[in-house]
Design a protein around this motif. Sequence first.
Motif, PDB file in Angstrom:
ATOM      1  N   SER A  65       0.851  -1.186   0.000  1.00  0.00           N
ATOM      2  CA  SER A  65       0.000   0.000   0.000  1.00  0.00           C
ATOM      3  C   SER A  65       0.889   1.238   0.000  1.00  0.00           C
ATOM      4  CB  SER A  65      -0.918  -0.003   1.228  1.00  0.00           C
ATOM      5  OG  SER A  65      -1.784   1.108   1.213  1.00  0.00           O
ATOM      6  N   ILE A  66       0.374   2.328  -0.534  1.00  0.00           N
ATOM      7  CA  ILE A  66       1.120   3.580  -0.574  1.00  0.00           C
ATOM      8  C   ILE A  66       0.561   4.531   0.474  1.00  0.00           C
ATOM      9  CG2 ILE A  66       1.754   5.585  -1.967  1.00  0.00           C
ATOM     10  CD1 ILE A  66       3.125   2.998  -2.804  1.00  0.00           C
ATOM     11  N   TYR A  67       1.443   5.019   1.334  1.00  0.00           N
ATOM     12  CA  TYR A  67       1.053   5.972   2.362  1.00  0.00           C
ATOM     13  C   TYR A  67       1.568   7.351   1.983  1.00  0.00           C
ATOM     14  CZ  TYR A  67       1.108   8.343   6.914  1.00  0.00           C
ATOM     15  OH  TYR A  67       0.931   9.235   7.941  1.00  0.00           O
ATOM     16  N   ASN A  68       0.670   8.299   1.822  1.00  0.00           N
ATOM     17  CA  ASN A  68       1.043   9.678   1.555  1.00  0.00           C
ATOM     18  C   ASN A  68       1.292  10.373   2.887  1.00  0.00           C
ATOM     19  OD1 ASN A  68       0.813   9.908  -1.409  1.00  0.00           O
ATOM     20  ND2 ASN A  68      -1.322   9.368  -1.032  1.00  0.00           N
ATOM     21  N   ALA A  69       2.574  10.495   3.231  1.00  0.00           N
ATOM     22  CA  ALA A  69       2.955  11.003   4.547  1.00  0.00           C
ATOM     23  C   ALA A  69       3.034  12.525   4.552  1.00  0.00           C
ATOM     24  CB  ALA A  69       4.310  10.423   4.951  1.00  0.00           C
ATOM     25  N   PRO A  70       2.448  13.177   5.539  1.00  0.00           N
ATOM     26  CA  PRO A  70       2.584  14.634   5.664  1.00  0.00           C
ATOM     27  C   PRO A  70       4.056  14.999   5.881  1.00  0.00           C
ATOM     28  CG  PRO A  70       0.843  13.800   7.097  1.00  0.00           C
ATOM     29  CD  PRO A  70       1.596  12.608   6.596  1.00  0.00           C
ATOM     30  N   ASN A  71       4.512  16.029   5.185  1.00  0.00           N
ATOM     31  CA  ASN A  71       5.898  16.459   5.348  1.00  0.00           C
ATOM     32  C   ASN A  71       5.982  17.892   5.859  1.00  0.00           C
ATOM     33  OD1 ASN A  71       5.840  18.315   3.054  1.00  0.00           O
ATOM     34  ND2 ASN A  71       5.911  16.499   1.739  1.00  0.00           N
ATOM     35  N   GLY A  72       7.181  18.315   6.185  1.00  0.00           N
ATOM     36  CA  GLY A  72       7.410  19.634   6.751  1.00  0.00           C
ATOM     37  C   GLY A  72       7.218  20.779   5.789  1.00  0.00           C
ATOM     38  N   MET A  73       6.935  20.477   4.525  1.00  0.00           N
ATOM     39  CA  MET A  73       6.679  21.512   3.517  1.00  0.00           C
ATOM     40  C   MET A  73       5.184  21.684   3.289  1.00  0.00           C
ATOM     41  SD  MET A  73       9.731  22.484   2.865  1.00  0.00           S
ATOM     42  CE  MET A  73       9.502  23.496   1.398  1.00  0.00           C
ATOM     43  N   GLU A  74       4.387  21.169   4.202  1.00  0.00           N
ATOM     44  CA  GLU A  74       2.922  21.231   4.127  1.00  0.00           C
ATOM     45  C   GLU A  74       2.392  20.507   2.885  1.00  0.00           C
ATOM     46  OE1 GLU A  74       1.674  25.284   4.502  1.00  0.00           O
ATOM     47  OE2 GLU A  74       2.399  25.452   6.566  1.00  0.00           O
ATOM     48  N   GLY A  75       3.101  19.455   2.503  1.00  0.00           N
ATOM     49  CA  GLY A  75       2.687  18.620   1.386  1.00  0.00           C
ATOM     50  C   GLY A  75       2.703  17.163   1.791  1.00  0.00           C
ATOM     51  N   LEU A  76       2.742  16.287   0.793  1.00  0.00           N
ATOM     52  CA  LEU A  76       2.735  14.851   1.032  1.00  0.00           C
ATOM     53  C   LEU A  76       3.925  14.191   0.347  1.00  0.00           C
ATOM     54  CD1 LEU A  76      -1.076  14.149   0.428  1.00  0.00           C
ATOM     55  CD2 LEU A  76       0.098  14.347   2.631  1.00  0.00           C
ATOM     56  N   SER A  77       4.429  13.135   0.956  1.00  0.00           N
ATOM     57  CA  SER A  77       5.532  12.358   0.398  1.00  0.00           C
ATOM     58  C   SER A  77       5.106  10.901   0.286  1.00  0.00           C
ATOM     59  CB  SER A  77       6.768  12.448   1.299  1.00  0.00           C
ATOM     60  OG  SER A  77       7.127  13.783   1.574  1.00  0.00           O
TER      61      SER A  77
END
Length: 222
Positions: A65-77
């Motif tokens: 599964s792919i997890y879109n992780a919140p990042n410190g740039m206010e986006g997703l990784s």
Amino acid sequence: MKEIIKKIVTIAVVMTAIVLPCNGAKVAKDTLTARDVFLNLPLKTLDILDRSEKMDMLDYYDADSIYNAPNGMEGLSHLIKVTPDFLSVQLTKVTSMQILILPPGKGPAAMTLYTIDSDGEAADTEVSFFDSHFNELERKKYLQYPDILDFFNIPDKEVRNKIEDLVPFPTIEFQVVPGSTDLRAVLTVGEYMGKEDYDFIKKYMKESLLYRYNGKSYRLVK
């Protein structure tokens, strides 16, 4: 949904915790994996993700599964591909990183390719090398960036001079060739050049350059 997936991979996570180092730990070169580098490498470009988010990304990947992780740039990784020796991650909408574990020998232990590729700007990659303790090494000892003229089949001095005038600041994208330690370099200047100038240089431009690792460093394949 996140909690369900994490329960499914509980055993795998426990086993991984046994072999993965804690943050800042020293790792023997012959046991180093791309996951180790992703979790522990002290780079600002990776610091936009905290360790727990990185671990969640790996857990989800292991569970297909792919997890879109919140990042410190206010986006997703999100992770793109993970193997013992290779990892590819989309860090932001315009930045990505590839991590490659190099074969044990006299050279560096790991290499990272950090690429910025935004709309209207040419893709450009920063290549870095590290030892097994995550100390950054001097890049030029292990890879010499290509000269602008390496990208062209040049018939005469006039063409050479014009190309040098038209491309004073080359941008280059490096990518790992899938299934190998080879690097492919592509000149990306077409994104910011005028059509007429780009059409001129394109007549002489090579599709890409290939770099091969010899156990110590990368060399351009002629």
